[in-house]
Structures are given as C-alpha cells and as structure tokens.
Design an enzyme around this catalytic site. Structure first.
Site, PDB file in Angstrom:
ATOM      1  CD  GLU A 150      -1.739  -2.406   1.561  1.00  0.00           C
ATOM      2  OE1 GLU A 150      -0.536  -2.652   1.859  1.00  0.00           O
ATOM      3  OE2 GLU A 150      -2.641  -3.250   1.655  1.00  0.00           O
ATOM      4  CG  PHE A 192      -9.792  -9.672  11.339  1.00  0.00           C
ATOM      5  CD1 PHE A 192      -8.518 -10.031  11.792  1.00  0.00           C
ATOM      6  CD2 PHE A 192     -10.066  -9.754   9.987  1.00  0.00           C
ATOM      7  CE1 PHE A 192      -7.551 -10.473  10.910  1.00  0.00           C
ATOM      8  CE2 PHE A 192      -9.093 -10.194   9.091  1.00  0.00           C
ATOM      9  CZ  PHE A 192      -7.843 -10.563   9.553  1.00  0.00           C
ATOM     10  CD  GLN A 193      -7.437  -7.434   7.675  1.00  0.00           C
ATOM     11  OE1 GLN A 193      -8.309  -7.156   6.872  1.00  0.00           O
ATOM     12  NE2 GLN A 193      -6.287  -7.982   7.326  1.00  0.00           N
ATOM     13  CE  LYS A 241     -17.171  -6.373   3.615  1.00  0.00           C
ATOM     14  NZ  LYS A 241     -16.520  -7.661   3.932  1.00  0.00           N
ATOM     15  CG  MET A 266      22.959  11.320   2.331  1.00  0.00           C
ATOM     16  SD  MET A 266      24.079  12.500   1.553  1.00  0.00           S
ATOM     17  CE  MET A 266      23.079  13.100   0.208  1.00  0.00           C
TER      18      MET A 266
HETATM   19  C1  LIG Z   1      12.768   4.995   4.806  1.00  0.00           C
HETATM   20  C2  LIG Z   1      14.082   5.626   5.097  1.00  0.00           C
HETATM   21  N1  LIG Z   1      14.920   5.042   6.003  1.00  0.00           N
HETATM   22  C3  LIG Z   1      16.132   5.604   6.260  1.00  0.00           C
HETATM   23  C4  LIG Z   1      16.517   6.765   5.649  1.00  0.00           C
HETATM   24  C5  LIG Z   1      17.863   7.399   5.974  1.00  0.00           C
HETATM   25  N2  LIG Z   1      18.719   7.413   4.768  1.00  0.00           N
HETATM   26  C6  LIG Z   1      18.862   8.494   3.983  1.00  0.00           C
HETATM   27  S1  LIG Z   1      19.842   8.237   2.662  1.00  0.00           S
HETATM   28  C7  LIG Z   1      20.137   6.654   3.130  1.00  0.00           C
HETATM   29  C8  LIG Z   1      21.036   5.767   2.320  1.00  0.00           C
HETATM   30  C9  LIG Z   1      20.519   5.504   0.951  1.00  0.00           C
HETATM   31  O1  LIG Z   1      21.371   4.579   0.329  1.00  0.00           O
HETATM   32  P1  LIG Z   1      21.268   4.301  -1.211  1.00  0.00           P
HETATM   33  O2  LIG Z   1      19.852   4.102  -1.591  1.00  0.00           O
HETATM   34  O3  LIG Z   1      22.202   3.218  -1.582  1.00  0.00           O
HETATM   35  O4  LIG Z   1      21.702   5.684  -1.840  1.00  0.00           O
HETATM   36  P2  LIG Z   1      23.162   6.360  -1.944  1.00  0.00           P
HETATM   37  O5  LIG Z   1      23.219   7.396  -0.881  1.00  0.00           O
HETATM   38  O6  LIG Z   1      24.177   5.299  -1.763  1.00  0.00           O
HETATM   39  O7  LIG Z   1      23.172   6.949  -3.301  1.00  0.00           O
HETATM   40  C10 LIG Z   1      19.468   6.353   4.320  1.00  0.00           C
HETATM   41  C11 LIG Z   1      19.541   5.068   5.025  1.00  0.00           C
HETATM   42  C12 LIG Z   1      15.591   7.330   4.741  1.00  0.00           C
HETATM   43  N3  LIG Z   1      15.862   8.474   4.105  1.00  0.00           N
HETATM   44  N4  LIG Z   1      14.417   6.734   4.465  1.00  0.00           N
END
Ligand SMILES: Cc1ncc(C[n+]2csc(CCOP(=O)(O)OP(=O)(O)O)c2C)c(N)n1
Ligand SMILES: [Mg+2]
Lengths: 174, 575
Positions: free
Chosen positions: B43, B105-106, B155, B473
């Site tokens: 979803e 439920f749900q 529902k 990042m």
């Molecule tokens: C749902 C979610 N969880 C954690 C983060 C924190 N976060 C930001 S960038 C990142 C790393 C992303 O890695 P990748 O997709 O390999 O991209 P890269 O930076 O290597 O290009 C994380 C864990 C986030 N932005 N969103």
C-alpha cells in the site's frame, strides 16, 4: 532577523464546525508542533449551524503565536480564528468549584474570604464547604492560594471562556 | 456510489490493494469499465504511485486500500504527500460502523492515525454523506496548498444505498483558500525589486503546484528583470536549467554560486518555497542583509522559520501575473551598473566550477553516469523520479530539467522507496514517455516488490541504480561527522540486480566501466519492458558541495578541500 523572543500569553478564540474529531485536530496541532496550552474550553455555541467555540490560552513568542494562528486557520473545519489579546480589551472568565474542609476558626476565615471574593457557597456540611467562584484567572488563582492554608482539598476549574467587548464581533461578524 | 464520485471527478486510474473491508468497492470496480485499477504490491507503493501520477499530470492521485494493515501501510506515503504538498485522495475501508471501537479484526483508528499526516480526513458513517464527502475530498486535496485527504468508509456504509446528488464541484463551506495576493504587498515587493542591487529569485515546488502557467510566468519574470534565479529541490524545472539566469539548485547540496548569491543578496524573492532547513542552513546566518519577499499560498509558511519583510499570501501564478503587470507599468528599473557588478560577482562564483569531478578510465563516477544518462535521454519526453540518498542529489545536480512536472523526488520526508512506485504512477499517466527512477541500491530494495506491478501493468519503467554498495549518504555523514566509523551503512548480501530483474520478468543490465556506459544506457532505453540497470559506481564518492548541518551558506564544503572544520555539537544534533 529574528525579533527578540519575549513569551506572551494570548487568548485565542476559534469557531469550528462541531464535527467528530475537530477537537482532536486542534489539540493534535498543539501537541504535534510543541505549542503550549494553558487553558482550554470547548462547547457547542450555535446549535443550529453546528458551530462550537474553542477558547485556548497559550503562550509563546510573537512568531510562535502568529504560527499558531496560521496553523489553526488552515485546518479545514475551522471557520475563524480570533486573537482576543491582540484585539484589545476582551472579557475573560473562568468558573471554579473549590472544596475546603475545616472546623472552627479556619472555617470562619474561609467563609469571610469567600465573601470578599464574591464566591458563593453551593454545598455545605458541618466540616466542609464547596465554593463557586467566577472571575479572571488571576482572581481565581489568588482565591485558591488563600484557601490552601484553610483546608483546601479539591479544585475543579472550567478553563477560560472569552469574548470581545463592544459591538465588533471578535469571531462573529468581524 | 464511490465509483460514481470518482467518475464525476474525472478519475480514470486508481492505485490500490484489496482486502476484506473494501470488497464492496472492489466488487463495484469489477462491474464497470470507466475507472481502471492498478494493483500494487504494497500500500505504500500505491500512495507513491498516486503521487507520481499527480506530480506528472497536476491531477489528483487516487488510492484505494483496505482497513487496518492496508491503512497503516499507506501512512508513509500519506506523510510523504503531506510534506511535499501533493494532491492525493486515499479511500480506506473500515470495519462496519457497529464494530468500530471493538478491536475488530483489521480494525484500526484510521482517522486517528492519519490525522497528523493528512491535510484532512473523514470517517463517513452515513451513506447519504458519502457523495458529498468524496467530492469535497477532491476539492480539499487540490485547492489551496495541496495535500493528501483520507476518506475512511465502513463496510456497512459501502453496502448501503443512499442518495447521491452533488454538484460536480463542491466548494467547501469554510475552506476557501486565498488565491489572489494583496495588491499593496505586491506593489511593495515590486518597489523593493526595482531598487535592488543584488537581487535573487528563489523558487520552489509551489510554482510547480500552481500549474504550468506559473512556470511560464516565472520565466517571463526572470527574462524581464534579468535577475538570477535558483530553486529548491522541489522546484526544479520551473525555470529551465538551460536558461542563462539559472544558478542551479540551492541548499545543503546546492551550487556554490546559488548559495553564495543567497547569502550576499540584498533582495530575495521567494516564490512558492518555504525556507526549509535544507535551504537555510544556520538560521541566524541565513542571508543576513536582505529584504525578503515571500509568496506562498499557505499563510502558515510565512514567518515560520525566517522573518520576512514582505509576505504575499496567494497562488504563485496569480501573484506572478500581478508582479509582472506592475513591473511593466514602472518606469524605474534596477541600476544597470549595479546589476552588471552583481552578475560579475556571480560569474566569479560560477568560475569555482563547484560540480567538477574527475572521471578516470577504470571506474564510473556517479556524476558521470547521470551526465551520460541526461545526454542520452534529453531529447525524449523523459520523466525522472528518484529514491533518497547521494544518487538523489547527483540527479538533482547533473540531470538538467527544462520543463516542470518532469522531476519527482521525495523532498520533505526523504522517503527511501519512493522512486519506483512514483515512476510507475508517472508511467501510467504517460504511457509513451520514458520514465526513469534514479535509484540507490539500498533504497530500491525498500519497494522492490513494485517491479511486479510494473510487469503486470506493462509499465516499462527504467530503474537506473547507482550501485555504490553503501548507503552512500549515511556513509558520507559518518565520514564527515562521525570519525569515519561506518556503522551499518555497508550494503552486504545485495541481490544480483540483473538476475533479480529477470526473475520478475524484466530486463537486467549491468555497466561497470565508463566505456560500456553509453551502450548500456541505450540498451536500457530501447528495452520494451521494465529494466533494472545495475550501474556500478565508485564506492566512496561524496556529494559536494555540501553545507554541513548548522553551518552558514558561505561555509560550504567543496570536494577539493576535504578537511572539514570541527562541526559543533549544536550542528551535530541536526539532521
Ligand atoms: C525509509 C528511510 N529510512 C532511512 C533513511 C535514511 N537514509 C537516507 S539516505 C540513506 C542511504 C541511501 O542509500 P542508497 O539508496 O544506496 O543511496 P546512496 O546514498 O548510496 O546513493 C538512508 C539510510 C531514509 N531516508 N528513508
Ligand atoms: Mg548506495
């Protein structure tokens, strides 16, 4: 730059559709964004049009107060938001019920003070009184602190109800 | 009745996932052919797909999910849409009215859970309200500052029959956002602009949301005034990257010239942006000497983070129109010599060439990969979505957007897993266009299952993964701020993306060397179906320029001066 941060107390009056969840929406806004609520009253005021008035006393820097009003205004069921503090002299009243237990000298003193504050006795037993007092928050605070020494056991307060003075409607027509 | 309301609103595509509490609506869907349904695999994906659909078309995206887990899975997407002001209507099933509150439920308190992550939400307990509420939901989602709206339908209400008579467009009785800006304020803004010596226009997603004509007006304004323009991540494409007044994106990973110009300007014209912390950096050092003009449809955006001198509440398009008219009627214009001196200064900053990088022969630099992707796709009708991380910032820096609504990225919430479903939504709206999700290998795994949706619905999205085997990042921040202790930011046990693509029935492509890149990208473009492109890039490349958290704009890190001054503890607590 950011203006100096003085904390001010504001009374904000909000007219909302009386629909389920509207209070949760307003309260959620305050808790979610970390705003203060010092006092809150809510009740339906215009039955026909299903409107309620929420009165909130809040405190914050002028920038925060502006934010609060803007955030409230953009809630979908909110009709009007009026800052009664900014609009100038407004009437603010609170009602409190105060239970005091005591005998002898203290009991007499409590009654005497109640009289001076124009509090009414709404319940009495040989060892207790319940006073009803209305007035501005400060006055009620003061009365309560005096009762502290005289056997105060319980307080119930309504929170502030407020309305603008004069012909100009705060939320209403204005 | 639900379907009737959707048809009345001109809805042709719905993204959804069935379940017990929405079976009556699914049954009605089955028995008609006006509204089509795209079955997602989660979803969250449905909401992001609706966002991609909405952002690439300007229409409202529609989601249909079941109660309980269906609704809770949608929460991330709704929050994302709220943060980025994307119009979405999400219909959720609910247990029957008499069961609400019984831990059935749900059952979950959908309106309670989604209250803070929607612009508005409704629980419809009486079938006679249903038609009005649904139509109102579309109105609220798309008017004023757009956002997601949830309509929770028990529902029994879905089964009930009631009266449906609503005029096609309901105007909400109280919610009537202000469109036209205050003329005095606009005149004051133009006064400030004509006497400016070092002006800058800073535009944002609000211009995109206002519609294509707002972007055209923005271009007119820039041409007419000759002012330099920068934009937020959300606003890319409103002014073309090829335009000669373009300074590139601003903010944490914005260009040197854009951020320096923001810092030093004397008049700042902010149009449809919100002084977000990614933009301002250290707030007390943000553009200290400028008169700030702020155009926003949402009064609560004004004076929230930064004190502005001339606020204008209204729709960007309308305000721009007025600004242009008033400007044209003026005889005074900014001083030519002043403007020349300002542009000379800007050109000097541009000379710093802050986005330069070295591309060696033996491995691919991520920046180079995006550059090649841009060069090989720029002449097509291309829509770009992204995941979140370094690849997202490189995409923003190196892919050049000439048109609005071509760029979709999760800006406010920064949701990893956004890009693939958003690409699916965009592709659904533009079946013949080239839709590319620029991804990271970590992010893509968050909603990888949507590959199956793409295959089923023949939506040939291309996923271009900049695979650095790191949450790049996160690693970059750990390197710069946490003594290079790379705590859990390494992507171990990655799948073989080529085989994975094939397992889904798509095409897998890999490129490891710079000299194979162009052919591989061409192969991707030529492929008929969905593609996972595993682009192996340099593992330790960092994304520059960067304004470290808690620093001022003129305190930027550029790639060639790797030493970072110690970041204060106050800075470290910021994200
Ligand atoms: C749902 C979610 N969880 C954690 C983060 C924190 N976060 C930001 S960038 C990142 C790393 C992303 O890695 P990748 O997709 O390999 O991209 P890269 O930076 O290597 O290009 C994380 C864990 C986030 N932005 N969103
Ligand atoms: Mg990565």
């Amino acid at each position: 730059m950011t203006p100096p941060a003085t904390i001010e107390s504001h009374t904000i009056s909000i007219i909302v559709d009386n629909e389920p969840g509207v209070l949760a929406r307003v309260i959620g806004l305050f808790s979610g964004r970390g705003y203060n609520i010092d006092s809150l009253t809510v009740t339906e005021t215009e039955q026909e049009s299903h409107l309620s008035r929420i009165t909130i006393v809040t405190a914050g820097t002028p920038m925060v107060i502006e934010q609060i009003k803007a955030q409230l205004e953009r809630l979908v069921p909110v009709h009007t938001v009026a800052d009664l503090t900014v609009q100038g002299a407004s009437l603010e009243r609170e009602l409190a019920l105060i239970k005091v237990i005591g005998k002898g000298e203290k009991r007499v003193e409590a009654l005497r003070l109640a009289d001076a504050f124009r509090a009414r006795v709404v319940d009495a037993s040989t060892g207790s009184f319940v006073f009803e007092i209305t007035g501005r928050t400060k006055k009620i605070d003061q009365f309560i602190s005096l009762m502290q020494e005289l056997g105060l056991v319980e307080v119930a307060r309504t929170g502030v109800a407020a309305i603008s003075r004069g012909e100009n409607g705060g939320n209403g027509t204005g | 009745m639900v379907i009737q309301a959707l048809v009345d609103q001109g809805v042709v595509d719905v993204f959804g996932y069935p379940g017990g509490a929405v079976l009556p609506i699914y049954d009605a869907l089955f028995q008609q052919d006006k509204v089509e349904h795209v079955l997602v695999r989660h979803e969250q994906g449905a909401v992001h797909a609706a966002e991609g659909y909405a952002r690439s078309t300007g229409k409202v995206g529609v989601v249909l999910v079941t109660s309980g887990p269906g609704a809770t899975n949608a929460v991330t997407g709704l929050t994302d849409a709220l943060m980025d002001s994307i119009p979405v209507v999400c219909i959720t099933g609910q247990v029957a009215t008499h069961l609400i509150g019984n831990d059935a439920f749900q059952e979950c308190d959908t309106v309670g859970i989604t209250r803070p992550c929607t612009k508005h939400n409704y629980l419809v307990k009486d079938v006679n309200d249903l038609g009005r509420v649904l139509n109102e939901a579309f109105y609220v989602a798309s008017n004023g500052r757009p956002g997601p709206v949830v309509v929770d339908i028990p529902k029994d209400v879905q089964f009930a029959t009631g009266t449906y008579d609503v005029a096609k467009t309901v105007r909400h009785k109280t919610y009537q956002p202000r469109i036209k800006g205050d003329q005095h304020a606009i005149r004051a803004a133009v006064d400030a602009m004509t006497s400016a010596r070092k002006p800058i226009i800073y535009s944002g997603g609000g211009v995109i949301n206002s519609g294509p004509s707002a972007s055209r007006l923005l271009r007119n304004l820039v041409e007419m005034t000759g002012f330099p323009i920068t934009s937020t991540l959300m606003g890319l494409g409103a002014y073309p990257a090829a335009g000669k007044h373009w300074l590139g994106m601003l903010g944490m990973h914005g260009t040197y010239e854009a951020n320096m110009a923001m810092h030093d300007c004397d008049v700042m014209i902010c149009i449809g942006a919100r002084f977000d912390d990614r933009i301002t950096g250290r707030i007390d050092a943000f553009s200290p000497n400028s008169t700030k003009i702020h155009v926003d449809i949402d009064a609560s955006s004004i004076n929230k983070n930064v004190h502005v001198d001339i606020p204008i509440i209204g729709d960007c398009g309308h305000v721009l129109e007025d600004m242009i008219r008033i400007w044209k009627a003026r005889s005074v214009q900014p001083d030519k010599a002043d403007m020349k001196a300002w542009w000379d200064q800007i050109d000097e900053w541009r000379g710093r060439d802050c986005l330069k990088f070295e591309q060696p022969d033996d491995y691919i630099m991520p920046q180079y990969a995006i550059q090649r992707l841009y060069e090989l796709t720029k002449d097509r009708e291309t829509y770009i979505t992204t995941e979140v991380g370094q690849h997202q910032m490189w995409a923003a820096q190196f892919y050049r957007f000439e048109e609005p609504n071509r760029w979709m990225t999760s800006g406010g919430l920064g949701t990893m897993g956004y890009g693939l479903p958003a690409a699916i939504g965009a592709q659904r709206a533009h079946p013949d266009a080239l839709v590319i999700d620029i991804a990271g290998e970590a992010s893509i795994l968050m909603n990888m299952q949507e590959m199956s949706t793409a295959i089923q619905h023949k939506l040939p999205v291309k996923v271009f993964i900049l695979n650095n085997e790191y949450m790049g990042m996160v690693r970059q921040w750990q390197q710069l701020l946490h003594g290079n202790r790379l705590s859990h930011s390494y992507m171990d046990s990655l799948p073989d993306f080529v085989k994975l693509a094939e397992a889904y029935g798509g095409v897998g492509i890999r490129a490891e060397k710079p000299d194979e890149l162009d052919d591989a990208i061409k192969e991707m473009i030529a492929a008929n179906g969905p593609v996972l492109f595993d682009c192996r890039v340099h593992k330790l490349a960092n994304c520059y320029p960067m304004i470290p958290s808690g620093q001022a704009h003129n305190n930027m890190l550029l790639g060639d001066e790797p030493e970072l001054q110690e970041v204060s503890d106050a800075g470290k607590v910021l994200v």
